[in-house]
Design an enzyme around this catalytic site. Sequence first.
Site, PDB file in Angstrom:
ATOM      1  N   GLY A  55       0.786  -1.226   0.000  1.00  0.00           N
ATOM      2  CA  GLY A  55       0.000   0.000   0.000  1.00  0.00           C
ATOM      3  C   GLY A  55       0.814   1.271   0.000  1.00  0.00           C
ATOM      4  O   GLY A  55       1.963   1.293  -0.429  1.00  0.00           O
ATOM      5  N   SER A  56       0.203   2.335   0.517  1.00  0.00           N
ATOM      6  CA  SER A  56       0.781   3.683   0.429  1.00  0.00           C
ATOM      7  C   SER A  56       2.062   3.806   1.235  1.00  0.00           C
ATOM      8  O   SER A  56       2.205   3.237   2.321  1.00  0.00           O
ATOM      9  CB  SER A  56      -0.234   4.693   0.957  1.00  0.00           C
ATOM     10  OG  SER A  56       0.388   5.932   1.191  1.00  0.00           O
ATOM     11  N   THR A  57       2.988   4.632   0.712  1.00  0.00           N
ATOM     12  CA  THR A  57       4.237   4.891   1.428  1.00  0.00           C
ATOM     13  C   THR A  57       3.997   5.742   2.678  1.00  0.00           C
ATOM     14  O   THR A  57       4.895   5.899   3.497  1.00  0.00           O
ATOM     15  CB  THR A  57       5.263   5.607   0.529  1.00  0.00           C
ATOM     16  OG1 THR A  57       4.670   6.785  -0.015  1.00  0.00           O
ATOM     17  CG2 THR A  57       5.715   4.707  -0.606  1.00  0.00           C
ATOM     18  N   VAL A  58       2.785   6.282   2.825  1.00  0.00           N
ATOM     19  CA  VAL A  58       2.437   6.986   4.060  1.00  0.00           C
ATOM     20  C   VAL A  58       2.488   6.015   5.246  1.00  0.00           C
ATOM     21  O   VAL A  58       2.616   6.423   6.393  1.00  0.00           O
ATOM     22  CB  VAL A  58       1.028   7.628   3.931  1.00  0.00           C
ATOM     23  CG1 VAL A  58       0.600   8.277   5.234  1.00  0.00           C
ATOM     24  CG2 VAL A  58       1.028   8.657   2.817  1.00  0.00           C
ATOM     25  N   GLY A  59       2.421   4.717   4.948  1.00  0.00           N
ATOM     26  CA  GLY A  59       2.560   3.695   5.982  1.00  0.00           C
ATOM     27  C   GLY A  59       3.786   3.917   6.858  1.00  0.00           C
ATOM     28  O   GLY A  59       3.760   3.645   8.064  1.00  0.00           O
TER      29      GLY A  59
END
Lengths: 399, 137
Positions: free
Chosen positions: B63-67
């Site tokens: 998923g998102s690199t905001v992880g």
Amino acid sequence: MYLTREEERMLSGELGELYSKALRVLVKLGEALGAEKLVKVSWAHVSGISYTTIGDAGLELMEEFSNVRTLTKSTCNPAGIDVDKWMILGVREDYYMKQMRILRSLTKMGVETTLTCTPYLLYTPKTGEHIAWGESSAVLFANSVYSARSNREGGPSSLFSAITGRTPYYGLHIDDNRTPTAKVVVDCRVDDPSDIGVLGYLIGEVLGSGVPLIENLPLVSVDALKLFCAGMGCSSSIGLTLIKGVTPEARRIADVESYDEKIVVTNEDIKEVYERLSDCILDNEEFSIFLGCPHLSMSEAWNLINRALSYKPLHKVYLAVEPETYKSLKERNLVEKLLERNVVLLNGTCLVVSPLKDMNTTSLVTDSAKAAHYIRSLHKIPVTLAKRSDCIKLAFKGG
Amino acid sequence: MSIFLRGRGLVEGLALGEAIVVDKPISFLGDVDPRTGEIVGLNGRFRGTKVTGKILVFPHSKGSTVGSYVIYELSRRKLAPLAMVVRKAEPIIIVGCVLAGIPLIDNVTPDPLANIRSGDNVRVDAYRGIVEVLVDE
């Protein structure tokens, strides 16, 4: 991993704890990915700066790192809202405050708040230049149109590259990884900018990764290539496509090489993607039209604005541009004039990363395969993908 | 008696604690609530389970690199796992674990998902890339 003396000093904390932490992230990434060293980058483009996508976790990290100065030229992606007109668009004040805290942190670090997914329209990347960019569509554009060198960075790694001026030396920074892995034969008609976006989306979807070589891409404008790269970037992990007649380094590639894979794209394939990326919303009176994913260039914006001023708008229209373009249009008093006609010129933002529910946007028609893909999956609202010419017909009476 | 698994220590550190084994890829953005440390996604199977203070064992992140920011926020709120043990580390957790100072081991053999069960006591030595499953006599 091999580090220069300067990098060793940064890592050991001589420049402060924050530089050390930022570099440590890149060193660890490099080690995990098998990079032998770091490479200096002349430009970092930071993605993940919208409060919608990074939330409080990202906001707090940005504020923590706001006490360092970036060591290389740095630009950044669109914000979650139009910071000029957020109030009239229905955005909540607490959202605005948080987005502004993110932007202030970036400014304090020395990141230019270019707020655009098309940084290559502001400055031109040079052939062979090592850069570290977030934003998949811009990475594809820089690599494939200018033969600059960037991997597809995420939000955090692009930020830490901006701070340290370095990136792990692997992937598309290395010559050997920039040779074609698949050949694409284009056997379809492309007569609208959105068609080429769909073509990019389709090639990305079929191949998934690697370096496609495209021999007979139909002649399109540089503006249309933006949509092509955006489509491909959103459906795959591809960071470079070699386009004969476009990519400088594609000149050196002989035709006799054999490829792992060969695909042919036909009119039928294109039609199928339009259908798949569209919900039936055209019967619904309420839809708005969104053009500008990636951001419209000045000439695209002018073209659309002229129509908006000449023909009666039938639906709300959002046109997204980067702040420099916005500024010059605002100086000509066009922002207000367009608003009176229900046409919203969005400044340095993108509906993909906006709080759409607050903005009362419940369904959209767009000419961008990328926007259709993400707005549907991220915001769970109905979307229709249409040709730009059809978007204009839907938007303006007699247009 | 112990079972020893070996891997690559990516982010150094030591940890000793109870394992929580999640057999699906985790998207830290969306699957884990950074304000409570609870798993909220993953189709509800692990809903309410906390990663806080545990040795988190899972295949890989997605998923998102905001992880990465979510992992960091967990640690700032003292809700982070003690260590992570994965089949394959990719940028999201590498960045997150470096920022948060969470020991991280990947490329573990034999397969950590088959050899560690939730509730096992596990010692992680991410300097040497060793995962020790402490088995009761």
